[in-house]
Design a protein around this motif. Structure first.
Motif, PDB file in Angstrom:
ATOM      1  N   PRO A 155      -2.554   3.072  -3.561  1.00  0.00           N
ATOM      2  CA  PRO A 155      -3.704   2.770  -4.431  1.00  0.00           C
ATOM      3  C   PRO A 155      -4.958   3.548  -4.026  1.00  0.00           C
ATOM      4  O   PRO A 155      -5.066   4.066  -2.899  1.00  0.00           O
ATOM      5  N   CYS A 190       0.833  -1.207   0.000  1.00  0.00           N
ATOM      6  CA  CYS A 190       0.000   0.000   0.000  1.00  0.00           C
ATOM      7  C   CYS A 190       0.869   1.260   0.000  1.00  0.00           C
ATOM      8  O   CYS A 190       0.573   2.239  -0.702  1.00  0.00           O
ATOM      9  N   GLU A 219      -7.734   0.088  -0.691  1.00  0.00           N
ATOM     10  CA  GLU A 219      -6.932  -0.818   0.116  1.00  0.00           C
ATOM     11  C   GLU A 219      -7.874  -1.773   0.843  1.00  0.00           C
ATOM     12  O   GLU A 219      -8.725  -1.333   1.620  1.00  0.00           O
ATOM     13  N   PHE A 242       2.374   1.502  -3.715  1.00  0.00           N
ATOM     14  CA  PHE A 242       1.466   1.843  -4.820  1.00  0.00           C
ATOM     15  C   PHE A 242       0.586   3.058  -4.528  1.00  0.00           C
ATOM     16  O   PHE A 242       0.109   3.708  -5.449  1.00  0.00           O
ATOM     17  N   GLY A 297      -1.656  -3.084  -7.360  1.00  0.00           N
ATOM     18  CA  GLY A 297      -1.507  -2.128  -8.446  1.00  0.00           C
ATOM     19  C   GLY A 297      -1.931  -0.747  -7.978  1.00  0.00           C
ATOM     20  O   GLY A 297      -2.289  -0.553  -6.811  1.00  0.00           O
ATOM     21  N   GLU A 298      -1.895   0.220  -8.882  1.00  0.00           N
ATOM     22  CA  GLU A 298      -2.227   1.591  -8.511  1.00  0.00           C
ATOM     23  C   GLU A 298      -3.705   1.769  -8.189  1.00  0.00           C
ATOM     24  O   GLU A 298      -4.074   2.661  -7.434  1.00  0.00           O
ATOM     25  N   LYS A 299      -4.562   0.919  -8.762  1.00  0.00           N
ATOM     26  CA  LYS A 299      -5.993   1.026  -8.474  1.00  0.00           C
ATOM     27  C   LYS A 299      -6.352   0.382  -7.147  1.00  0.00           C
ATOM     28  O   LYS A 299      -7.188   0.902  -6.401  1.00  0.00           O
ATOM     29  N   GLU A 300      -5.729  -0.760  -6.845  1.00  0.00           N
ATOM     30  CA  GLU A 300      -6.108  -1.486  -5.629  1.00  0.00           C
ATOM     31  C   GLU A 300      -5.000  -2.413  -5.166  1.00  0.00           C
ATOM     32  O   GLU A 300      -4.343  -3.063  -5.979  1.00  0.00           O
ATOM     33  N   VAL A 301      -4.818  -2.461  -3.858  1.00  0.00           N
ATOM     34  CA  VAL A 301      -4.030  -3.518  -3.220  1.00  0.00           C
ATOM     35  C   VAL A 301      -5.006  -4.288  -2.347  1.00  0.00           C
ATOM     36  O   VAL A 301      -5.713  -3.704  -1.510  1.00  0.00           O
TER      37      VAL A 301
END
Length: 399
Positions: A82, A77, A85, A80, A314-318
Motif C-alpha cells: 500500500p 502490507c 502503512e 497489498f 487495501g492498495e491505498k492503506e493497511v
C-alpha cells in the motif's frame, strides 16, 4: 458459599477492570534512578532522551510511541504493497526515578508520583547487574530491596488517597442527618487498607463488581490498581547465558506482590544490537545468540492495558486501529470516524486466518469460500479482524 446474586460475583483478577475506558492509553517506565529507564525508552522509541550516569537526569517525563509488532499487519502490507502503512502503537512515558521517601516529597517524589498517576500502566524496571561505574542510589545492587522500595512508595501514596477518601465520605455523612457509611464502603476500604499496609497492590485481591465500581468512583486512579510489567535489566553476559542469581528470588517476590509478567532483558545487549542495525551480517550473528525482547515487551504492555486492534486493508492503506478489548462493531467504527459509529449499518468481517488462506486473489476469493461475515451492532471485535464498515449519515446528530 457461592455469591448470592450476579452483582456480588467475583471479577477475574487483573488491573484492566480498574482502568479508563479509552483507546489511547499510556504505559510508563518506573523504577529507581540509574536502573536503565531512559536508555530503555530510547531503545523502544528510537528517541534521544538524556540518559546520563547520575540520579534525576530525567525531571520532566519524556513521551513517545513505539510500533506493536504484528506478523498479520506485515503479511497484509507485503500483499497489498500500500501507499500508507500504519501499525498499532504503544504510547510510552519515561518517568523520573523514585527514591525512598518519594511519597513524602523526597527527590521531587510527589511530582514524579503524579506522573505515574497520569499513565494507565507501567514497566517496573529493576536493575540486576553489578557495574561499579554506574551509580546506584543505595550504593549496592539488591533487586528485592529496590522493588520493596518502589512498592512501598506506591502503596504509601495510595494510602494517603485512601485516608482522604474516607474523610470526604465521613464529612458527607455528617452533613446528612440519619445517613451512615454503607457496609460496602466500610468493607471495601478495609480491604484496600489491609493490602496497602502489607505493601501489596490493590490489584492483587479478588474483588466483586460493586467493589470495583466503588474503588473506581471513590479512589480514582490508584497507583497500585494499574497493570505492571516487570523488566529485569541484566548484564549482556547474563542475558545471553540466561542465568542470573537474582531471577528466582525476583519471580518469587513478584508472585507475592500482585503478580504480573516478568521479562528478563538487557539494555546493554539491546544497545549493542541497535548499533549493529546497519550491518545485517553482524546483527544476524548476534541475534543467533540472543534475540531482542523489545517486541515482546511492547506487545505484553499493549495487551496488559486491555488493548487489541482490528485492521483495514487495501492498495491505498493497511492500518491497525486500536480499541479496548470488548468493543462492539459500532464502537470500533467510531475509532475511524464518529460518523461511522453514528450511522453504523453493518460490518463486513474476515478473520486474518481466513483471509490468509482464501484472499490470494482478493476479497472475491474470500467471499466465494463463504468466509466473509456480515455483523451487526452487537458484534464484539476480535483481535486481528479485517473489517469494512458500512454506514449512512443522512442528518445531523440530534442534540
Amino acid at each position: 458459599m457461592p455469591p448470592k446474586n450476579k452483582g456480588e460475583s467475583i471479577e477475574p483478577k487483573g488491573a484492566v477492570r480498574f482502568g479508563r475506558s479509552k483507546n489511547n492509553l499510556k504505559f510508563g517506565l518506573v523504577g529507581l534512578p540509574n536502573v536503565g529507564k531512559s536508555s530503555f525508552f530510547n531503545l523502544l522509541t528510537e528517541q534521544n532522551a538524556p540518559a546520563e550516569n547520575f540520579p534525576f537526569c530525567t525531571i520532566d517525563p519524556n513521551e513517545s510511541r513505539c510500533a506493536v509488532a504484528d506478523s498479520r499487519f506485515d503479511f497484509l502490507c507485503q500483499h497489498f504493497k500500500p501507499l500508507s502503512e500504519v501499525p498499532a502503537y504503544l504510547h510510552v512515558v519515561d518517568i523520573a526515578g523514585l527514591v525512598k521517601g518519594a511519597h513524602a516529597g523526597e527527590g521531587l517524589g510527589n511530582s514524579f508520583l503524579s506522573h505515574i498517576q497520569a499513565v494507565d500502566g507501567y514497566f517496573h524496571i529493576v536493575r540486576a547487574f553489578d557495574a561499579p561505574e554506574i551509580l546506584h542510589v543505595e550504593e549496592s545492587v539488591d533487586p528485592i530491596r529496590d522493588m520493596e522500595t518502589i512498592s512501598h512508595e506506591l502503596c504509601q501514596k495510595d494510602l494517603a488517597a485512601l485516608e482522604k477518601a474516607i474523610k470526604d465520605e465521613e464529612l458527607d455523612v455528617r452533613k446528612s442527618p440519619g445517613y451512615k457509611l454503607s457496609e460496602l464502603f466500610t468493607t471495601t476500604m478495609g480491604k484496600v487498607r489491609a493490602l496497602l499496609e502489607a505493601n501489596k497492590p490493590v490489584r492483587d485481591a479478588a474483588w466483586t463488581t460493586p467493589e470495583v465500581e466503588l474503588i473506581c468512583k471513590k479512589l480514582y486512579m490508584l497507583l497500585t490498581t494499574k497493570p505492571c510489567v516487570y523488566l529485569i535489566n541484566l548484564s549482556a553476559d547474563d542475558f545471553v547465558r540466561k542465568k542470573n542469581k537474582w531471577l528466582v528470588k525476583i519471580k518469587s517476590w513478584i508472585d507475592g506482590h500482585g503478580g504480573g509478567a516478568m521479562i528478563p532483558m538487557s539494555v546493554e545487549y539491546e544497545q549493542a544490537l541497535h548499533k549493529m542495525r546497519d550491518d545485517p551480517l553482524a546483527y544476524n550473528e548476534a541475534v543467533k545468540t540472543a534475540k531482542s525482547v523489545l517486541p515482546r515487551a511492547i506487545k505484553v504492555a499493549y495487551h496488559e492495558l486491555g488493548l487489541i486492534h482490528f485492521l483495514t486493508a487495501g492498495e491505498k492503506e493497511v492500518r491497525c486501529w486500536t480499541v479496548l478489548s470488548g468493543a462492539t462493531a459500532p464502537q470500533a467504527a467510531g475509532v475511524i470516524h464518529s460518523d461511522f459509529e453514528r450511522g453504523f449499518i453493518k460490518a463486513e468481517v474476515v478473520s486474518f486466518e481466513d483471509w490468509k488462506e482464501y484472499g490470494k486473489n482478493g476479497m472475491a476469493g474470500v467471499r466465494a469460500a463463504g468466509k466473509q461475515r456480515q455483523e451487526g451492532k452487537s458484534y464484539i471485535i476480535k483481535d486481528g479482524d479485517i473489517v469494512h464498515f458500512h454506514f449512512n449519515v443522512t442528518s445531523q446528530k440530534k442534540k
